[in-house]
Design an enzyme around this catalytic site. Structure first.
Site, PDB file in Angstrom:
ATOM      1  N   ASP A   1       0.840  -1.205   0.000  1.00  0.00           N
ATOM      2  CA  ASP A   1       0.000   0.000   0.000  1.00  0.00           C
ATOM      3  C   ASP A   1       0.876   1.257   0.000  1.00  0.00           C
ATOM      4  O   ASP A   1       0.585   2.241  -0.669  1.00  0.00           O
ATOM      5  CB  ASP A   1      -0.936  -0.029   1.214  1.00  0.00           C
ATOM      6  CG  ASP A   1      -1.754  -1.305   1.217  1.00  0.00           C
ATOM      7  OD1 ASP A   1      -2.419  -1.574   0.221  1.00  0.00           O
ATOM      8  OD2 ASP A   1      -1.686  -2.056   2.207  1.00  0.00           O
TER       9      ASP A   1
ATOM     10  N   HIS B   1      -5.315  -3.020   6.076  1.00  0.00           N
ATOM     11  CA  HIS B   1      -5.104  -3.287   4.650  1.00  0.00           C
ATOM     12  C   HIS B   1      -6.483  -3.536   4.034  1.00  0.00           C
ATOM     13  O   HIS B   1      -6.930  -4.667   3.893  1.00  0.00           O
ATOM     14  CB  HIS B   1      -4.197  -4.511   4.469  1.00  0.00           C
ATOM     15  CG  HIS B   1      -4.071  -4.939   3.038  1.00  0.00           C
ATOM     16  ND1 HIS B   1      -3.402  -4.193   2.096  1.00  0.00           N
ATOM     17  CD2 HIS B   1      -4.551  -6.014   2.371  1.00  0.00           C
ATOM     18  CE1 HIS B   1      -3.470  -4.799   0.922  1.00  0.00           C
ATOM     19  NE2 HIS B   1      -4.161  -5.912   1.066  1.00  0.00           N
TER      20      HIS B   1
HETATM   21  P1  NAD Z   1      -3.753 -17.631  -4.906  1.00  0.00           P
HETATM   22  O1  NAD Z   1      -5.205 -17.987  -4.878  1.00  0.00           O
HETATM   23  O2  NAD Z   1      -3.033 -17.582  -6.194  1.00  0.00           O
HETATM   24  O3  NAD Z   1      -2.954 -18.623  -3.954  1.00  0.00           O
HETATM   25  C1  NAD Z   1      -3.372 -18.925  -2.661  1.00  0.00           C
HETATM   26  C2  NAD Z   1      -2.796 -20.278  -2.312  1.00  0.00           C
HETATM   27  O4  NAD Z   1      -3.048 -20.504  -0.929  1.00  0.00           O
HETATM   28  C3  NAD Z   1      -3.460 -21.438  -3.086  1.00  0.00           C
HETATM   29  O5  NAD Z   1      -2.458 -22.218  -3.684  1.00  0.00           O
HETATM   30  C4  NAD Z   1      -4.204 -22.200  -1.996  1.00  0.00           C
HETATM   31  O6  NAD Z   1      -4.262 -23.588  -2.242  1.00  0.00           O
HETATM   32  C5  NAD Z   1      -3.322 -21.871  -0.794  1.00  0.00           C
HETATM   33  N1  NAD Z   1      -3.958 -22.146   0.486  1.00  0.00           N
HETATM   34  C6  NAD Z   1      -5.250 -21.998   0.841  1.00  0.00           C
HETATM   35  N2  NAD Z   1      -5.443 -22.405   2.096  1.00  0.00           N
HETATM   36  C7  NAD Z   1      -4.238 -22.807   2.553  1.00  0.00           C
HETATM   37  C8  NAD Z   1      -3.799 -23.358   3.775  1.00  0.00           C
HETATM   38  N3  NAD Z   1      -4.633 -23.576   4.777  1.00  0.00           N
HETATM   39  N4  NAD Z   1      -2.486 -23.657   3.891  1.00  0.00           N
HETATM   40  C9  NAD Z   1      -1.630 -23.459   2.892  1.00  0.00           C
HETATM   41  N5  NAD Z   1      -1.986 -22.964   1.683  1.00  0.00           N
HETATM   42  C10 NAD Z   1      -3.277 -22.646   1.531  1.00  0.00           C
HETATM   43  O7  NAD Z   1      -3.670 -16.250  -4.127  1.00  0.00           O
HETATM   44  P2  NAD Z   1      -2.507 -15.137  -4.171  1.00  0.00           P
HETATM   45  O8  NAD Z   1      -2.787 -14.213  -5.290  1.00  0.00           O
HETATM   46  O9  NAD Z   1      -1.188 -15.790  -4.065  1.00  0.00           O
HETATM   47  O10 NAD Z   1      -2.878 -14.315  -2.840  1.00  0.00           O
HETATM   48  C11 NAD Z   1      -2.752 -14.914  -1.581  1.00  0.00           C
HETATM   49  C12 NAD Z   1      -3.349 -14.030  -0.509  1.00  0.00           C
HETATM   50  O11 NAD Z   1      -2.638 -12.798  -0.427  1.00  0.00           O
HETATM   51  C13 NAD Z   1      -4.800 -13.649  -0.722  1.00  0.00           C
HETATM   52  O12 NAD Z   1      -5.483 -13.708   0.511  1.00  0.00           O
HETATM   53  C14 NAD Z   1      -4.723 -12.203  -1.187  1.00  0.00           C
HETATM   54  O13 NAD Z   1      -5.904 -11.490  -0.930  1.00  0.00           O
HETATM   55  C15 NAD Z   1      -3.573 -11.726  -0.344  1.00  0.00           C
HETATM   56  N6  NAD Z   1      -2.916 -10.487  -0.788  1.00  0.00           N
HETATM   57  C16 NAD Z   1      -2.469  -9.645   0.189  1.00  0.00           C
HETATM   58  C17 NAD Z   1      -1.814  -8.475  -0.176  1.00  0.00           C
HETATM   59  C18 NAD Z   1      -1.320  -7.512   0.898  1.00  0.00           C
HETATM   60  O14 NAD Z   1      -0.790  -6.463   0.540  1.00  0.00           O
HETATM   61  N7  NAD Z   1      -1.451  -7.815   2.169  1.00  0.00           N
HETATM   62  C19 NAD Z   1      -1.624  -8.170  -1.526  1.00  0.00           C
HETATM   63  C20 NAD Z   1      -2.076  -9.058  -2.484  1.00  0.00           C
HETATM   64  C21 NAD Z   1      -2.722 -10.232  -2.103  1.00  0.00           C
END
Ligand code: NAD
Length: 328
Positions: free
Chosen positions: A158, A186
Site C-alpha cells: 500500500d 489493509h
Molecule cells: P492464490 O489464490 O493464487 O494462492 C493462494 C494459495 O493458498 C493457493 O495455492 C491455496 O491452495 C493456498 N492455500 C489456501 N489455504 C491454505 C492453507 N490452509 N495452507 C496453505 N496454503 C493454503 O492467491 P494469491 O494471489 O497468491 O494471494 C494470496 C493471498 O494474499 C490472498 O489472501 C490475497 O488477498 C492476499 N494479498 C495480500 C496483499 C497484501 O498487501 N497484504 C496483496 C495481495 C494479495
C-alpha cells in the site's frame, strides 16, 4: 555459512510464484547466503508445488540447498526463521468481508498453533493472506511463545502504491518521493498520510497544491489500487505483492534508516489506537529496535480517517473473537 530456512504457505499460488524465485536468487539474504525453502500448500495443490520445486531446480539457483514440498506444518514449519503466510482462500464474488474473515480465520488458528509448536523463537512472521491484519492477530494469539513484535502484516504494498501514485501525479521519478506512511487496515479504509510525505524534500501539499485531489482522488486511488488491478488483469496483484513482502522482510532482518509501513501490534502506540490490534504504523529502526515513528501531527481529516480504520479493525476482531486464543 549455515543455510537460512524460509517457509512459504500458499506455495502453489501466484504471489508465492513471484516470491520464491527471488528468494532463491538471494535477493533477501544476499548472494552468498545458502537457503532452504519449505513450500507449503493444501494436499490437493502439492503437484503444483512440486512443479514450482522443479522450476526452481531448473532456474540455476546455486544458493538453494534444499526444497521441501509439504502440506504438513510439523515438517514445513520446522527450522525456519522467516515465514511468509500467504496461503488463504480467495474472496468470491459477492462475499462479505465478514465471510472472508470467518473462512480464513481457522487457517491462521492452525498456523499460529504450528508456529507455537515448531518455529524458532527468533522467527519473523509476515502475514500476507487477507484480511491480513486480523489473520496476523489470530496467528499471533496462538503463538504466545514468540515475541509479539515478530508478527507483521503486509502493508508495504500500500505504501509503494501511494508513493508511485504521488510520483505519477507530480511527474517526478519515484526516487523523489519520500516514504508515505500508511495507517490502519489493509482494506479500503487504509489511510495514506500525504501530510508528512515529501517530494524532492518539499511537503507533498506544496508540490501538489490540490487538497481536494489528495483527500479524495489520491485516497481512493490508493485504497482501490488492488481492485483496479484485479479488474484489468483478472487476477489480483502478485508480483508487486511479492516485491513488497520481500521489502518487508528486508526491513525486519536488515535494519536501515529507511522508514516503512507495517502492520504491527498496536500495544504502546503513541496515536491512541486500541492497544490490541494489528494496525499499520510508520516504523523505523532506532537504537537497535524497530519503533513506531512518533510525533506526527495528524490533522482532523487524517485523524478521522484513522479512527474509521481502527473501528473497522475492532469490528474484524469482534467477528473472529472465538478464533483468538490468549489475551495478547
Ligand atoms: P492464490 O489464490 O493464487 O494462492 C493462494 C494459495 O493458498 C493457493 O495455492 C491455496 O491452495 C493456498 N492455500 C489456501 N489455504 C491454505 C492453507 N490452509 N495452507 C496453505 N496454503 C493454503 O492467491 P494469491 O494471489 O497468491 O494471494 C494470496 C493471498 O494474499 C490472498 O489472501 C490475497 O488477498 C492476499 N494479498 C495480500 C496483499 C497484501 O498487501 N497484504 C496483496 C495481495 C494479495
Amino acid at each position: 555459512m549455515p543455510a537460512r530456512c524460509v517457509s512459504v504457505t500458499g506455495a502453489a499460488g501466484q504471489i508465492a510464484y513471484a516470491l520464491v524465485f527471488r528468494l532463491a536468487a538471494g535477493e533477501l539474504f544476499g548472494t552468498n547466503q545458502p537457503i532452504r525453502l519449505r513450500l507449503i500448500d493444501l494436499p490437493d495443490m502439492l503437484p503444483a508445488v512440486e512443479a514450482v520445486r522443479m522450476e526452481i531446480e531448473d532456474a540455476n539457483c546455486p544458493l538453494v540447498e534444499e526444497i521441501l514440498v509439504t502440506s504438513d506444518l510439523s515438517i514445513g514449519f520446522q527450522e525456519s526463521t522467516l515465514f511468509f503466510l500467504i496461503g488463504s482462500k480467495p474472496r468470491n464474488a459477492g462475499m462479505e468481508r465478514r465471510d472472508l474473515l470467518r473462512q480464513n480465520g481457522p487457517i491462521f488458528v492452525t498456523q499460529g498453533k504450528a508456529l507455537e509448536q515448531w518455529a524458532s523463537q527468533e522467527a519473523r512472521v509476515i502475514v500476507v493472506g487477507n484480511p491480513c491484519n486480523t489473520n496476523c492477530l489470530i496467528a499471533a494469539s496462538h503463538a504466545p511463545r514468540l515475541p509479539k513484535e515478530n508478527f507483521i502484516s503486509l502493508m508495504r504494498l500500500d505504501e509503494n502504491r501511494a508513493r508511485s501514485l504521488l510520483a505519477r501525479k507530480a511527474g517526478v521519478p519515484l526516487s523523489s518521493v519520500s516514504p508515505v506512511a500508511i495507517f490502519g487496515n489493509h482494506s479500503s479504509t487504509m489511510v495514506p498520510d500525504f501530510l508528512h510525505a515529501t517530494i524532492d524534500h518539499r511537503p507533498v501539499i506544496e508540490v501538489i497544491p490540490d487538497r481536494r485531489w489528495l483527500e479524495e482522488e489520491f485516497f481512493s486511488l490508493v485504497q482501490q489500487r488492488g481492485a483496479a488491478i484485479l479488474q484489468k488483469r483478472g487476477k489480483s496483484s502478485a508480483a508487486s505483492a511479492a516485491a513488497a513482502a520481500l521489502q518487508t522482510a528486508k526491513h525486519l532482518f536488515f535494519p536501515s534508516k529507511e522508514e516503512f509501513s507495517a502492520g504491527i501490534f498496536s500495544l504502546g502506540n503513541p496515536y491512541g489506537i486500541d492497544q490490541n490490534l494489528i494496525f499499520s504504523f510508520p516504523c523505523k529502526w532506532q537504537e537497535g529496535q524497530r519503533q513506531i515513528i512518533r510525533d506526527l501531527e495528524l490533522d482532523p481529516f487524517l485523524s478521522t480517517k484513522i479512527r474509521l480504520s481502527e473501528r473497522e479493525l475492532q469490528e474484524e476482531r469482534a467477528c473472529v473473537e472465538d478464533f483468538l486464543h490468549a489475551q495478547l
